[in-house]
Write a protein that holds these residues in place. Structure first.
Motif, PDB file in Angstrom:
ATOM      1  N   ASP A   7      12.031  41.806 -72.642  1.00 16.80           N
ATOM      2  CA  ASP A   7      11.886  40.496 -73.271  1.00 16.80           C
ATOM      3  C   ASP A   7      10.783  39.660 -72.629  1.00 16.80           C
ATOM      4  N   SER A   8      10.330  40.053 -71.439  1.00 16.76           N
ATOM      5  CA  SER A   8       9.325  39.257 -70.728  1.00 16.76           C
ATOM      6  C   SER A   8       7.922  39.438 -71.288  1.00 16.76           C
ATOM      7  N   ARG A   9       7.687  40.566 -71.978  1.00 19.78           N
ATOM      8  CA  ARG A   9       6.385  40.840 -72.591  1.00 19.78           C
ATOM      9  C   ARG A   9       6.621  41.640 -73.856  1.00 19.78           C
ATOM     10  N   ASP A  10       5.771  41.424 -74.841  1.00 19.05           N
ATOM     11  CA  ASP A  10       5.947  42.174 -76.090  1.00 19.05           C
ATOM     12  C   ASP A  10       5.132  43.459 -76.115  1.00 19.05           C
ATOM     13  N   ASP A  11       4.511  43.809 -74.972  1.00 20.82           N
ATOM     14  CA  ASP A  11       3.739  45.057 -74.898  1.00 20.82           C
ATOM     15  C   ASP A  11       4.313  46.014 -73.860  1.00 20.82           C
ATOM     16  N   ILE A  12       5.610  45.901 -73.600  1.00 16.35           N
ATOM     17  CA  ILE A  12       6.287  46.858 -72.736  1.00 16.35           C
ATOM     18  C   ILE A  12       7.085  47.820 -73.610  1.00 16.35           C
ATOM     19  N   TRP A  13       6.753  49.094 -73.500  1.00 13.58           N
ATOM     20  CA  TRP A  13       7.402  50.158 -74.240  1.00 13.58           C
ATOM     21  C   TRP A  13       8.309  50.929 -73.289  1.00 13.58           C
ATOM     22  N   PHE A  14       9.129  51.818 -73.825  1.00 16.21           N
ATOM     23  CA  PHE A  14       9.978  52.631 -72.966  1.00 16.21           C
ATOM     24  C   PHE A  14      10.279  53.971 -73.624  1.00 16.21           C
ATOM     25  N   LYS A  15      10.685  54.910 -72.783  1.00 13.59           N
ATOM     26  CA  LYS A  15      11.061  56.242 -73.242  1.00 13.59           C
ATOM     27  C   LYS A  15      12.577  56.387 -73.161  1.00 13.59           C
ATOM     28  N   ALA A  16      13.199  56.588 -74.312  1.00 14.41           N
ATOM     29  CA  ALA A  16      14.661  56.779 -74.378  1.00 14.41           C
ATOM     30  C   ALA A  16      14.954  58.252 -74.127  1.00 14.41           C
ATOM     31  N   THR A  17      14.795  58.647 -72.884  1.00 14.20           N
ATOM     32  CA  THR A  17      14.724  60.054 -72.517  1.00 14.20           C
ATOM     33  C   THR A  17      15.665  60.395 -71.370  1.00 14.20           C
ATOM     34  N   CYS A  18      15.850  61.695 -71.177  1.00 16.90           N
ATOM     35  CA  CYS A  18      16.492  62.296 -70.006  1.00 16.90           C
ATOM     36  C   CYS A  18      17.983  61.990 -69.866  1.00 16.90           C
ATOM     37  N   PRO A  19      18.780  62.260 -70.894  1.00 10.59           N
ATOM     38  CA  PRO A  19      20.224  62.183 -70.686  1.00 10.59           C
ATOM     39  C   PRO A  19      20.691  63.109 -69.570  1.00 10.59           C
ATOM     40  N   MET A  24       4.473  44.408 -62.177  1.00 12.17           N
ATOM     41  CA  MET A  24       4.352  44.730 -63.599  1.00 12.17           C
ATOM     42  C   MET A  24       3.817  43.549 -64.392  1.00 12.17           C
ATOM     43  N   ASP A  25       4.213  42.353 -64.021  1.00 13.92           N
ATOM     44  CA  ASP A  25       3.706  41.164 -64.713  1.00 13.92           C
ATOM     45  C   ASP A  25       2.189  41.055 -64.601  1.00 13.92           C
ATOM     46  N   ALA A  26       1.635  41.569 -63.516  1.00 13.34           N
ATOM     47  CA  ALA A  26       0.197  41.435 -63.268  1.00 13.34           C
ATOM     48  C   ALA A  26      -0.643  42.513 -63.935  1.00 13.34           C
ATOM     49  N   ILE A  27      -0.014  43.557 -64.437  1.00 11.59           N
ATOM     50  CA  ILE A  27      -0.780  44.637 -65.067  1.00 11.59           C
ATOM     51  C   ILE A  27      -1.329  44.148 -66.411  1.00 11.59           C
ATOM     52  N   PRO A  28      -2.650  44.255 -66.643  1.00 16.90           N
ATOM     53  CA  PRO A  28      -3.263  43.614 -67.811  1.00 16.90           C
ATOM     54  C   PRO A  28      -3.313  44.469 -69.070  1.00 16.90           C
ATOM     55  N   VAL A  29      -2.629  45.600 -69.082  1.00 18.43           N
ATOM     56  CA  VAL A  29      -2.615  46.475 -70.252  1.00 18.43           C
ATOM     57  C   VAL A  29      -1.161  46.775 -70.605  1.00 18.43           C
ATOM     58  N   PRO A  30      -0.904  47.335 -71.785  1.00 22.94           N
ATOM     59  CA  PRO A  30       0.479  47.676 -72.137  1.00 22.94           C
ATOM     60  C   PRO A  30       1.120  48.606 -71.114  1.00 22.94           C
ATOM     61  N   LEU A  31       2.449  48.480 -70.987  1.00 22.03           N
ATOM     62  CA  LEU A  31       3.225  49.292 -70.072  1.00 22.03           C
ATOM     63  C   LEU A  31       4.170  50.196 -70.849  1.00 22.03           C
ATOM     64  N   VAL A  32       4.393  51.382 -70.325  1.00 25.22           N
ATOM     65  CA  VAL A  32       5.409  52.291 -70.854  1.00 25.22           C
ATOM     66  C   VAL A  32       6.304  52.681 -69.680  1.00 25.22           C
ATOM     67  N   ILE A  33       7.610  52.443 -69.816  1.00 22.01           N
ATOM     68  CA  ILE A  33       8.543  52.693 -68.724  1.00 22.01           C
ATOM     69  C   ILE A  33       9.208  54.050 -68.928  1.00 22.01           C
ATOM     70  N   ASP A  34       9.010  54.928 -67.952  1.00 18.05           N
ATOM     71  CA  ASP A  34       9.620  56.257 -68.014  1.00 18.05           C
ATOM     72  C   ASP A  34      11.141  56.162 -67.885  1.00 18.05           C
ATOM     73  N   HIS A  35      11.840  56.809 -68.792  1.00 20.39           N
ATOM     74  CA  HIS A  35      13.286  57.003 -68.717  1.00 20.39           C
ATOM     75  C   HIS A  35      14.049  55.698 -68.504  1.00 20.39           C
ATOM     76  N   MET A  36      13.481  54.599 -69.086  1.00 25.08           N
ATOM     77  CA  MET A  36      14.130  53.278 -69.059  1.00 25.08           C
ATOM     78  C   MET A  36      14.363  52.760 -67.635  1.00 25.08           C
ATOM     79  N   GLY A  37      13.573  53.249 -66.690  1.00 24.17           N
ATOM     80  CA  GLY A  37      13.775  52.829 -65.315  1.00 24.17           C
ATOM     81  C   GLY A  37      15.041  53.391 -64.702  1.00 24.17           C
ATOM     82  N   ARG A  38      15.517  54.508 -65.225  1.00 29.43           N
ATOM     83  CA  ARG A  38      16.666  55.237 -64.685  1.00 29.43           C
ATOM     84  C   ARG A  38      17.889  54.347 -64.461  1.00 29.43           C
ATOM     85  N   PRO A  39      18.422  53.728 -65.521  1.00 31.46           N
ATOM     86  CA  PRO A  39      19.628  52.913 -65.365  1.00 31.46           C
ATOM     87  C   PRO A  39      20.861  53.774 -65.167  1.00 31.46           C
ATOM     88  N   ASP A  40      21.912  53.156 -64.659  1.00 30.85           N
ATOM     89  CA  ASP A  40      23.220  53.803 -64.589  1.00 30.85           C
ATOM     90  C   ASP A  40      23.869  53.652 -65.960  1.00 30.85           C
TER      91      ASP A  40
END
Length: 291
Positions: A199-211, A165-181
Motif C-alpha cells: 500500500d505504500s507504493r503502487d509500483d511494488i509487485w510480488f510473486k505468489a510463489t513457493c508454497p 525499499m522506499d529509496a529505490i527509484p524503480v519498480p520493485l518485485v518482492i520474491d515469495h511475498m517476503g517469506r511470510p508465516d
C-alpha cells in the motif's frame, strides 16, 4: 561429484490445471551446466546441473509458454548461464540478473541486449555474505529504462528494509511475498505488514510463489492457499507466479512441479485472476513491447 545437490523432482506429474495460453513461469533458475558455467567460489550450495534443456522441457510439460529466469545465488554475479538459457529460448525467456554494484552502464546495456529486465538484491544471510544497501541504491539509480529491482528477504527484516525499499527509484518485485508465516492466516501479522508495504507504493509487485518453502505442513499446502488467495485478489494487477524450479536448497522436501501448478486455481480461482497472474502482469514487466 557425489556432494552435488539435486533439489528437483525427476518425474513431475502432469498438472490437473491447464495454464492459460501465453502463461509465463515468471520465477525459475538454471544451474550450470558446471563444466561450461562454473559456480561462484562464494556459493553456499553446489547443485547438480539443471540447464536450459531441462527447464524448457519442464515448461512444455507443465503447459507454459515462457520463462523468466532469475539468476541463482550459486552463480554469483556471473550471469553467463542465465544469458545462455535466454539465448537458447527462441525469444520465450527473459531474465533477472545479479550484478556487482560497480557495474558500468555499458555492461548493463549488454545485459539488456541479452534479455535481462531487472536485477536482484538478496538479503538472505544464509545465501549471501554481504548486502551493501548504499551500493545497491546507486546501481538501482542507473538501470536501463523499463527495468525493475527484485528483492528477496524474510519477513522478520521487512521493517528494517522499508527505508531502503522506499529509496529505490524503480519498480520493485518482492520474491515469495517476503517469506511470510502463512500459518498465521491471511490476517496474520506477517501478511498485514506485507500489505502495508504494498500500500505504500503502487509500483511494488510480488510473486505468489513457493508454497513448498512457506507451508511446512507440506503438499497440498492448504495454509498457503488460505493465506495467499486474498492477497492475489486484492492486488491482482501487481502479482506474478512461478515454479521456482529447480528449487534451490529444497533437496529435503522436493516438490512435485505439477502439484505446484495445481495451486494456481486455488489462489486465483477466476479466469480474470489467472489471466492477470500468468499472462498480463508478467508480460507487462518482461515483454511490454508485445502488449
Amino acid at each position: 561429484m557425489s556432494d552435488r545437490i539435486v533439489s528437483w523432482h525427476d518425474a513431475p506429474s502432469k498438472p490437473l490445471y491447464t495454464p492459460l495460453a501465453g502463461a509465463v513461469d515468471a520465477h525459475c533458475h538454471v544451474f550450470g551446466p558446471m563444466a561450461q558455467f562454473p559456480f561462484s567460489a562464494k556459493a553456499k550450495y553446489l547443485p547438480g546441473d539443471a540447464g536450459p534443456d531441462a527447464l524448457f522441457a519442464l515448461r512444455d510439460h507443465l503447459g507454459f509458454s515462457r520463462n523468466v529466469i532469475v539468476q541463482a545465488s550459486c552463480h554469483g554475479t556471473d550471469n553467463a548461464a542465465t544469458l545462455d538459457a535466454i539465448a537458447k529460448s527462441d525469444g520465450k525467456a527473459r531474465g533477472v540478473a545479479v550484478v556487482d554494484p560497480a557495474i558500468s552502464e555499458a555492461e548493463l546495456a549488454t545485459l539488456h541486449a541479452g534479455g535481462i529486465r531487472g536485477i536482484r538484491f538478496n538479503f538472505l544471510k544464509r545465501l549471501v555474505d554481504d548486502a551493501p544497501k548504499d551500493k545497491f541504491l546507486d546501481v538501482a539509480s542507473r538501470l536501463p529504462e523499463g527495468w525493475h529491482v527484485v528483492i528477496y528477504f524474510e519477513a522478520d527484516i521487512l521493517e528494517e528494509l522499508r527505508p531502503f525499499m522506499d529509496a529505490i527509484p524503480v519498480p520493485l518485485v518482492i520474491d515469495h511475498m517476503g517469506r511470510p508465516d502463512v500459518t498465521q492466516g491471511p490476517d496474520g501479522p506477517d501478511l498485514k505488514a506485507f500489505r502495508a508495504l504494498l500500500d505504500s507504493r503502487d509500483d511494488i509487485w510480488f510473486k505468489a510463489t513457493c508454497p513448498d518453502r512457506l507451508d511446512a505442513a507440506g503438499d497440498p499446502w492448504d495454509a498457503f492457499a488460505l493465506a495467499v488467495a486474498p492477497l492475489v485478489a486484492d492486488y491482482r494487477n501487481r502479482v506474478i507466479w512461478g515454479t521456482d524450479w529447480p528449487h534451490p536448497n529444497m533437496q529435503d522436501a522436493i516438490p512435485d512441479d505439477g502439484h505446484l501448478v495445481d495451486m494456481i486455481p486455488r489462489i486465483a480461482p477466476t479466469i480474470e485472476l489467472q489471466t492477470k497472474l500468468l499472462v498480463t502482469n508478467p508480460m507487462r514487466l518482461y515483454w511490454p513491447e508485445e502488449l
